[in-house]
Design a protein around this motif. Structure first.
Motif, short mmCIF file in Angstrom:
data_model
loop_
_atom_site.label_atom_id
_atom_site.label_comp_id
_atom_site.label_asym_id
_atom_site.label_seq_id
_atom_site.Cartn_x
_atom_site.Cartn_y
_atom_site.Cartn_z
N ARG A 223 0.81 -1.21 0.00
CA ARG A 223 0.00 0.00 0.00
C ARG A 223 0.85 1.26 0.00
NH1 ARG A 223 -3.59 -1.78 5.04
NH2 ARG A 223 -1.58 -2.74 5.54
N ASN A 224 2.12 1.16 0.37
CA ASN A 224 3.00 2.32 0.42
C ASN A 224 3.88 2.33 -0.82
OD1 ASN A 224 5.28 4.04 1.07
ND2 ASN A 224 4.54 4.01 3.18
N HIS A 225 3.91 3.45 -1.54
CA HIS A 225 4.69 3.50 -2.77
C HIS A 225 6.19 3.56 -2.51
CE1 HIS A 225 5.96 4.22 -6.81
NE2 HIS A 225 6.41 5.43 -6.53
N ASP A 226 6.60 4.08 -1.36
CA ASP A 226 8.03 4.14 -1.06
C ASP A 226 8.61 2.74 -1.15
OD1 ASP A 226 10.57 4.18 0.30
OD2 ASP A 226 9.99 6.11 1.16
N LYS A 230 7.86 -0.14 4.73
CA LYS A 230 6.65 -0.96 4.80
C LYS A 230 6.59 -1.91 3.60
CE LYS A 230 3.97 2.41 7.42
NZ LYS A 230 2.74 3.20 7.52
N SER A 269 3.77 -1.55 -5.68
CA SER A 269 2.65 -0.66 -5.40
C SER A 269 1.84 -0.47 -6.67
CB SER A 269 3.16 0.69 -4.90
OG SER A 269 3.84 1.37 -5.95
#
Length: 361
Positions: A223-226, A230, A269
């Motif tokens: 869910r986190n683009h980084d 995560k 992502s």
């Protein structure tokens, strides 16, 4: 690379592991069935001979249940317009190590069921063929397919990224995948491998699909683009790494052996997928959605650990030997129990994508 090839022999998992893998795959397929069928109607509405391919089909009934529902939907739409039913060509793809004999043994019953349901006094033709090979490359003739599906496969890379060992030393020490604790150089290598694999998947499918043809696929995502925070929100592999560390402390496996073990797994992502689709240039995104599933609602820690066995057993056996499986996954189950008791999150994020080929190649 040999380790990854052995992983992709995956379906030599044994009956217990396969049963759990099949159950999980079935739930995923059912959750995306509405999107699959609406996309199939769009892709096959005016086609006289419908060509369908399921990529990463494995060897159970799930792949045939998808095809059966697609055929039913297309035929029902044709009846509404009083048009003649089309013929169907179904291609089932997996790696050569897949148990195609087990799959083909289900085909006669499947064909008879389809004919009994849809044959209105004429002949509905459903031909089924196996196509062994990696979907990270060409599999079919140019402009020969109308509809493609792939479920719970594309998060597995074609190989472990290169360069994770430097002069025999692991640069991902203490981790078995691209985790939040991995150095940035590890994340860079995993991202690069994903980009190479997924772009090759798109290029190959672009050549094989007709204009207007569609792909429906689902895969694990984050869910986190980084790309370095995560990472891989599904906790199974983090817990698996901790389980291996415990076995090191118990002198059951050498630390160096664990340090050289990495999973060919990458959960992108939605932004990464969009970027790759637009970069390739042949497809428009009809639909993309992301769901999060809390597995503690339906499954016990033991059942969750069995899912992990189904996904990783062949890799682990190839690298460590089969004797490690029982103690490793007993520990894995216990750690999942502890997570559950502590109220920690045990779940996964799933991305579902529908692509339409919009540009001729």
């Amino acid at each position: 690379m040999d380790m990854v090839k052995n992983f992709h022999m995956a379906q030599g998992l044994g009956e217990t592991s396969y049963a759990h893998n099949s159950r999980l795959q079935k739930e995923v397929i059912e959750s995306v069935m509405d999107m699959t069928l609406s996309s199939a109607m769009e892709a096959c509405a005016d086609v006289e001979t419908v060509s369908i391919a399921d990529l990463g089909c494995s060897s159970g009934r799930n792949t045939l249940s998808v095809v059966e529902n697609v055929i039913r939907t297309v035929c029902e739409r044709r009846r509404e317009t009083t048009r003649q039913l089309p013929e169907f060509m179904v291609f089932l793809n997996d790696l050569p190590s897949n148990d195609f004999n087990a799959l083909f043994s289900l085909v006669p019953e499947f064909v008879q069921k389809v004919k009994a349901e849809h044959d209105d006094g004429g002949e509905i033709l459903v031909s089924v063929a196996g196509v062994p090979g990696s979907f990270y490359g060409r599999l079919f003739p140019s402009s020969s397919l109308h509809f493609i599906t792939s479920f719970t496969s594309l998060h597995w890379l074609s190989q472990v990224p290169a360069g994770l060992l430097n002069k025999g030393e692991s640069i991902n020490k203490g981790n078995i995948y691209m985790s939040p604790a991995s150095p940035p150089s590890v994340a860079t290598r995993y991202v690069k491998q994903f980009q190479e694999d997924f772009s090759q998947f798109l290029r190959s499918r672009s050549q094989e699909l007709v204009v207007g043809g569609r792909i429906v696929f689902s895969m694990l995502g984050r869910r986190n683009h980084d790309s370095h925070e995560k990472i891989n929100e599904c906790p199974f592999f983090e817990t698996l790494g901790k389980s291996l560390s415990i076995l090191i402390s118990q002198k059951m496996v050498a630390e160096e052996k664990v340090d050289s073990f990495n999973l060919p797994y990458y959960a992108p992502s939605t932004q990464e997928l969009e970027d790759q689709v637009y970069r390739e240039g042949s497809f428009t995104i009809d639909s993309m959605k992301q769901d999060y599933h809390d597995w503690t609602i339906k499954y016990t820690p033991k059942m969750l650990s069995n899912f992990c066995i189904a996904a990783t057993k062949s890799l682990i056996c190839h690298h460590f030997g089969e004797e490690i499986i029982e103690p490793l996954f007993e520990t894995h189950t216990q750690l999942l129990c502890e997570k559950l008791m502590a109220g920690e999150d045990i779940g996964w994020s799933k991305i579902i994508v529908v692509l339409c080929k919009s540009v001729a190649r």
